[in-house]
Scaffold this motif. Structure first.
Motif, PDB file in Angstrom:
ATOM      1  N   GLU A  27       0.832  -1.210   0.000  1.00 47.63           N
ATOM      2  CA  GLU A  27       0.000   0.000   0.000  1.00 47.63           C
ATOM      3  C   GLU A  27       0.866   1.259   0.000  1.00 47.63           C
ATOM      4  O   GLU A  27       0.595   2.218  -0.726  1.00 47.63           O
ATOM      5  CB  GLU A  27      -0.912   0.009   1.228  1.00 47.63           C
ATOM      6  CG  GLU A  27      -2.178  -0.784   1.079  1.00 47.63           C
ATOM      7  CD  GLU A  27      -3.213  -0.021   0.268  1.00 47.63           C
ATOM      8  OE1 GLU A  27      -3.638   1.060   0.690  1.00 47.63           O
ATOM      9  OE2 GLU A  27      -3.579  -0.534  -0.814  1.00 47.63           O
ATOM     10  N   ASN A  31       0.851   3.903  -3.041  1.00 45.13           N
ATOM     11  CA  ASN A  31       0.373   5.259  -2.761  1.00 45.13           C
ATOM     12  C   ASN A  31       1.471   6.304  -2.831  1.00 45.13           C
ATOM     13  O   ASN A  31       1.203   7.505  -2.784  1.00 45.13           O
ATOM     14  CB  ASN A  31      -0.285   5.300  -1.379  1.00 45.13           C
ATOM     15  CG  ASN A  31      -1.625   4.593  -1.365  1.00 45.13           C
ATOM     16  OD1 ASN A  31      -2.349   4.588  -2.359  1.00 45.13           O
ATOM     17  ND2 ASN A  31      -1.960   3.976  -0.227  1.00 45.13           N
ATOM     18  N   TYR A  38      -4.839   1.572 -10.855  1.00 48.12           N
ATOM     19  CA  TYR A  38      -6.191   1.144 -10.473  1.00 48.12           C
ATOM     20  C   TYR A  38      -6.433  -0.271 -10.964  1.00 48.12           C
ATOM     21  O   TYR A  38      -5.765  -0.770 -11.865  1.00 48.12           O
ATOM     22  CB  TYR A  38      -7.259   2.101 -11.018  1.00 48.12           C
ATOM     23  CG  TYR A  38      -7.545   1.989 -12.485  1.00 48.12           C
ATOM     24  CD1 TYR A  38      -8.496   1.082 -12.972  1.00 48.12           C
ATOM     25  CD2 TYR A  38      -6.891   2.802 -13.407  1.00 48.12           C
ATOM     26  CE1 TYR A  38      -8.772   0.991 -14.329  1.00 48.12           C
ATOM     27  CE2 TYR A  38      -7.158   2.719 -14.757  1.00 48.12           C
ATOM     28  CZ  TYR A  38      -8.100   1.810 -15.214  1.00 48.12           C
ATOM     29  OH  TYR A  38      -8.373   1.706 -16.553  1.00 48.12           O
ATOM     30  N   TYR A  49      -9.930  -1.018  -6.892  1.00 52.06           N
ATOM     31  CA  TYR A  49      -8.835  -0.371  -6.176  1.00 52.06           C
ATOM     32  C   TYR A  49      -8.369   0.843  -6.972  1.00 52.06           C
ATOM     33  O   TYR A  49      -8.354   0.835  -8.201  1.00 52.06           O
ATOM     34  CB  TYR A  49      -7.644  -1.332  -5.986  1.00 52.06           C
ATOM     35  CG  TYR A  49      -6.419  -0.630  -5.434  1.00 52.06           C
ATOM     36  CD1 TYR A  49      -6.292  -0.385  -4.077  1.00 52.06           C
ATOM     37  CD2 TYR A  49      -5.407  -0.190  -6.296  1.00 52.06           C
ATOM     38  CE1 TYR A  49      -5.176   0.282  -3.580  1.00 52.06           C
ATOM     39  CE2 TYR A  49      -4.296   0.478  -5.801  1.00 52.06           C
ATOM     40  CZ  TYR A  49      -4.181   0.717  -4.453  1.00 52.06           C
ATOM     41  OH  TYR A  49      -3.099   1.391  -3.966  1.00 52.06           O
ATOM     42  N   ASN A  51      -5.180   3.956  -6.238  1.00 51.01           N
ATOM     43  CA  ASN A  51      -4.193   4.457  -5.272  1.00 51.01           C
ATOM     44  C   ASN A  51      -4.448   5.923  -4.935  1.00 51.01           C
ATOM     45  O   ASN A  51      -5.347   6.568  -5.505  1.00 51.01           O
ATOM     46  CB  ASN A  51      -2.763   4.227  -5.773  1.00 51.01           C
ATOM     47  CG  ASN A  51      -2.422   5.076  -7.001  1.00 51.01           C
ATOM     48  OD1 ASN A  51      -3.297   5.663  -7.633  1.00 51.01           O
ATOM     49  ND2 ASN A  51      -1.140   5.132  -7.336  1.00 51.01           N
ATOM     50  N   TRP A 119      -7.431 -11.726  -9.807  1.00 50.34           N
ATOM     51  CA  TRP A 119      -7.562 -10.989  -8.559  1.00 50.34           C
ATOM     52  C   TRP A 119      -7.531 -11.964  -7.388  1.00 50.34           C
ATOM     53  O   TRP A 119      -7.511 -13.191  -7.574  1.00 50.34           O
ATOM     54  CB  TRP A 119      -8.861 -10.185  -8.598  1.00 50.34           C
ATOM     55  CG  TRP A 119      -9.008  -9.091  -7.570  1.00 50.34           C
ATOM     56  CD1 TRP A 119     -10.072  -8.881  -6.753  1.00 50.34           C
ATOM     57  CD2 TRP A 119      -8.080  -8.049  -7.270  1.00 50.34           C
ATOM     58  NE1 TRP A 119      -9.878  -7.779  -5.968  1.00 50.34           N
ATOM     59  CE2 TRP A 119      -8.645  -7.246  -6.265  1.00 50.34           C
ATOM     60  CE3 TRP A 119      -6.818  -7.720  -7.770  1.00 50.34           C
ATOM     61  CZ2 TRP A 119      -8.004  -6.140  -5.723  1.00 50.34           C
ATOM     62  CZ3 TRP A 119      -6.171  -6.607  -7.234  1.00 50.34           C
ATOM     63  CH2 TRP A 119      -6.753  -5.829  -6.228  1.00 50.34           C
TER      64      TRP A 119
END
Length: 333
Positions: A27, A31, A38, A49, A51, A119
């Protein structure tokens, strides 16, 4: 509790802590990127998702589709969506697809790296990493414009803004080749301004330049879009006329001659009148052998048009003369 159970619980706790740390590390990395990352469902387009960079630019996911968040006014999948490129014929991921795109919401350019992956729940998703390349695209545009300008300047007569001699021969060879392949008529018109040296001597070179600019503009307004008009010398001009017979070329040259004769060019010291002498040469390229090079055809027609123009000058100037193979052969240019 047995020592074995305690050990298992301890190992599980350590693994859980390590997994949490790994997730937090991923993460943190995602980020920290100065790029959009995404993930969306490959079939439903649901955003799974995005960022921090993406959220700051386009807002939160809020249960929306990728096209609803990332684009403007989209109620269905984008026409430019690349999802179909991310799977092979068997419906399995087939690697990374790289493309460039101008976002419809903020107008900025991005290089996108798209890939289909499985995924965490097993479904196929699209992951995209989009890097802002707007500055690079702007630089490319500036370089392209500069290159186009340099090319135009290299092919344009600075004073009259007509094609220059270099561009005339390059373009005319292409025209001759095309007309020859089609087996059509081709005409060449050459014209030279009469007593132009007297204009410079009597007035000045600025007045002479004004005459050239005005004559060029008038000639440009008369020729067709498919014709090649150029300033090939000081006060000498040439026109290549595709799909044009002798009479049509004569009519065009006569319109120019009459227009020049009637036009008065205003300068500070008064008005200047200027005439021109025209020579025309035509050929039916269907009758010319296929092995003749376009350059040779062009030079032959230019030579003949130049001879006809000399005849116009020797006959009193301000007139149009046609080259006649029988009568004019051997005339000194």
């Amino acid at each position: 509790m047995s020592s074995a159970c305690s050990a298992d619980k301890g190992a599980s706790s350590v693994q859980s802590a390590q997994g949490k740390q790994s997730y937090q590390a991923i993460e943190t990395i995602l980020n920290s990127l100065d790029a959009l990352v995404y993930v969306s469902d490959l079939h439903t387009y649901e955003l799974l998702y995005i960022n921090d960079y993406g959220s700051a630019q386009w807002g939160p996911i809020a249960g929306r589709k990728c096209y609803q968040v990332l684009q403007v006014g989209q109620n269905s999948a984008c026409q430019f969506c690349t999802n179909h490129r991310l799977l092979n014929a068997n419906g399995e991921p087939n690697g990374v697809y790289v493309w460039e795109f101008q976002n419809t919401q903020n107008g900025r350019w991005y290089q996108c790296r798209d890939q289909a992956i499985r995924w965490v729940d097993g479904r196929l998703v699209r992951i995209e990493i989009a890097t802002d390349i707007t500055e690079r695209k702007e630089m490319e545009q500036q370089l392209a414009e500069a290159k186009a300008l340099a090319e135009r300047q290299a092919n344009t007569d600075e004073l009259t803004q007509l094609y220059n001699r270099r561009a005339f021969f390059n373009l005319s060879r292409q025209v001759v080749h095309q007309v020859h392949r089609a087996g059509n008529m081709l005409a060449v018109v050459m014209f030279d301004l009469d007593h132009f040296k007297q204009v410079n001597d009597q007035w000045n070179h600025a007045a002479g330049d004004a005459v050239l600019v005005n004559i060029a503009a008038m000639a440009q307004s008369i020729v067709r879009g498919s014709d090649v008009l150029a300033r090939v010398g000081g006060e000498e001009f040439a026109v290549v006329l595709p799909d044009t017979n002798e009479e049509q070329a004569r009519q065009l040259a006569e319109r120019m001659r009459t227009g020049f004769e009637q036009h008065k060019i205003a300068i500070k010291q008064g008005q200047i009148g200027c005439t021109a002498s025209f020579g025309i040469a035509c050929a039916n390229l269907a009758e010319i052998a296929g092995g003749v090079e376009p350059q040779a055809m062009l030079e032959d027609l230019l030579h003949k048009a130049d001879q006809a123009m000399l005849k116009a000058k020797n006959s009193g100037r301000n007139r149009v003369c046609l080259y006649n193979d029988a009568a004019d052969r051997g005339t000194a240019p």
